[in-house]
Design a protein around this motif. Structure first.
Motif, PDB file in Angstrom:
ATOM      1  N   THR A   1      16.466   6.117  72.914  1.00  0.00           N
ATOM      2  CA  THR A   1      15.310   6.967  72.594  1.00  0.00           C
ATOM      3  C   THR A   1      14.956   7.858  73.785  1.00  0.00           C
ATOM      4  N   LYS A   2      15.133   7.342  74.994  1.00  0.00           N
ATOM      5  CA  LYS A   2      14.868   8.150  76.189  1.00  0.00           C
ATOM      6  C   LYS A   2      15.819   9.345  76.238  1.00  0.00           C
ATOM      7  N   PHE A   3      17.104   9.090  75.992  1.00  0.00           N
ATOM      8  CA  PHE A   3      18.073  10.183  76.032  1.00  0.00           C
ATOM      9  C   PHE A   3      17.901  11.121  74.854  1.00  0.00           C
ATOM     10  N   ALA A   4      17.482  10.621  73.718  1.00  0.00           N
ATOM     11  CA  ALA A   4      17.272  11.469  72.557  1.00  0.00           C
ATOM     12  C   ALA A   4      16.090  12.400  72.776  1.00  0.00           C
ATOM     13  N   SER A   5      15.071  11.937  73.488  1.00  0.00           N
ATOM     14  CA  SER A   5      13.897  12.768  73.733  1.00  0.00           C
ATOM     15  C   SER A   5      14.100  13.710  74.922  1.00  0.00           C
ATOM     16  N   ALA A   6      15.214  13.613  75.638  1.00  0.00           N
ATOM     17  CA  ALA A   6      15.481  14.497  76.778  1.00  0.00           C
ATOM     18  C   ALA A   6      15.632  15.928  76.277  1.00  0.00           C
ATOM     19  N   PRO A   7      15.251  16.917  77.106  1.00  0.00           N
ATOM     20  CA  PRO A   7      15.347  18.313  76.666  1.00  0.00           C
ATOM     21  C   PRO A   7      16.809  18.730  76.453  1.00  0.00           C
ATOM     22  N   LYS A   8      17.004  19.538  75.436  1.00  0.00           N
ATOM     23  CA  LYS A   8      18.348  20.022  75.094  1.00  0.00           C
ATOM     24  C   LYS A   8      18.681  21.262  75.931  1.00  0.00           C
ATOM     25  N   PRO A   9      19.973  21.607  76.022  1.00  0.00           N
ATOM     26  CA  PRO A   9      20.345  22.806  76.791  1.00  0.00           C
ATOM     27  C   PRO A   9      19.753  24.091  76.227  1.00  0.00           C
ATOM     28  N   THR A  10      19.382  24.112  74.960  1.00  0.00           N
ATOM     29  CA  THR A  10      18.804  25.325  74.368  1.00  0.00           C
ATOM     30  C   THR A  10      17.307  25.410  74.605  1.00  0.00           C
ATOM     31  N   ASP A  11      16.709  24.403  75.179  1.00  0.00           N
ATOM     32  CA  ASP A  11      15.277  24.384  75.463  1.00  0.00           C
ATOM     33  C   ASP A  11      14.963  25.462  76.507  1.00  0.00           C
ATOM     34  N   PRO A  12      13.888  26.248  76.352  1.00  0.00           N
ATOM     35  CA  PRO A  12      13.570  27.307  77.316  1.00  0.00           C
ATOM     36  C   PRO A  12      13.384  26.793  78.747  1.00  0.00           C
ATOM     37  N   ALA A  13      12.795  25.632  78.912  1.00  0.00           N
ATOM     38  CA  ALA A  13      12.616  25.091  80.269  1.00  0.00           C
ATOM     39  C   ALA A  13      13.968  24.797  80.903  1.00  0.00           C
ATOM     40  N   MET A  14      14.875  24.259  80.104  1.00  0.00           N
ATOM     41  CA  MET A  14      16.219  23.978  80.632  1.00  0.00           C
ATOM     42  C   MET A  14      16.951  25.278  80.956  1.00  0.00           C
ATOM     43  N   GLN A  15      16.755  26.310  80.130  1.00  0.00           N
ATOM     44  CA  GLN A  15      17.398  27.595  80.409  1.00  0.00           C
ATOM     45  C   GLN A  15      16.839  28.212  81.689  1.00  0.00           C
ATOM     46  N   GLN A  16      15.530  28.036  81.926  1.00  0.00           N
ATOM     47  CA  GLN A  16      14.947  28.539  83.161  1.00  0.00           C
ATOM     48  C   GLN A  16      15.523  27.800  84.365  1.00  0.00           C
ATOM     49  N   ARG A  17      15.637  26.494  84.261  1.00  0.00           N
ATOM     50  CA  ARG A  17      16.227  25.714  85.351  1.00  0.00           C
ATOM     51  C   ARG A  17      17.665  26.139  85.616  1.00  0.00           C
ATOM     52  N   SER A  18      18.400  26.338  84.522  1.00  0.00           N
ATOM     53  CA  SER A  18      19.804  26.754  84.664  1.00  0.00           C
ATOM     54  C   SER A  18      19.890  28.121  85.338  1.00  0.00           C
TER      55      SER A  18
END
Length: 126
Positions: free
Chosen positions: A25-42
């Motif tokens: 459940t922890k890994f399932a709730s982790a942000p996906k690569p398409t998430d805007p926050a993840m894109q900003q980090r990338s």
């Protein structure tokens, strides 16, 4: 004797299953690569990588320029040393020639003195 904290096999298995379920459940709730926050980090990571590459290239260019300057300085020092050696060799040659000329002049002077004494002796003898 049975310990109060001693779990049975079934309890241990149930605890392990719960731990696995919580991890999933922890890994399932982790942000996906398409998430805007993840894109900003990338994007931020990519910008940092580009900046590092630029700084590295600048450092390498500075090192290359420094190496070139050192090579030119070494070449100038070598040329100066060679010119100094040539000048010293020329000075030694001039000194040697002067000594040879002095020896020849002294020899000519001794011969002239000897000839003068000889002529004076002949003149006295008559």
């Amino acid at each position: 004797m049975r310990h109060p904290n001693d779990n049975s096999f079934a309890e241990r298995r149930k605890t392990a299953d719960n731990a696995k379920r919580q991890l999933l459940t922890k890994f399932a709730s982790a942000p996906k690569p398409t998430d805007p926050a993840m894109q900003q980090r990338s994007a931020a990571r990519a910008a940092i990588t580009v900046a590092r590459a630029a700084r590295r290239a600048e450092r390498e260019a500075q090192k290359a320029a420094e190496n070139e300057r050192l090579l030119q300085e070494a070449a100038m020092l070598a040329a100066a040393a060679e010119a100094h050696q040539k000048a010293e060799a020329h000075a030694r040659e001039v000194e040697r020639n002067n000594r040879l000329l002095q020896v020849a002049a002294d020899e000519a002077e001794r011969k002239a003195e000897r000839d003068r004494r000889y002529a004076a002796r002949k003149a006295r003898q008559g």
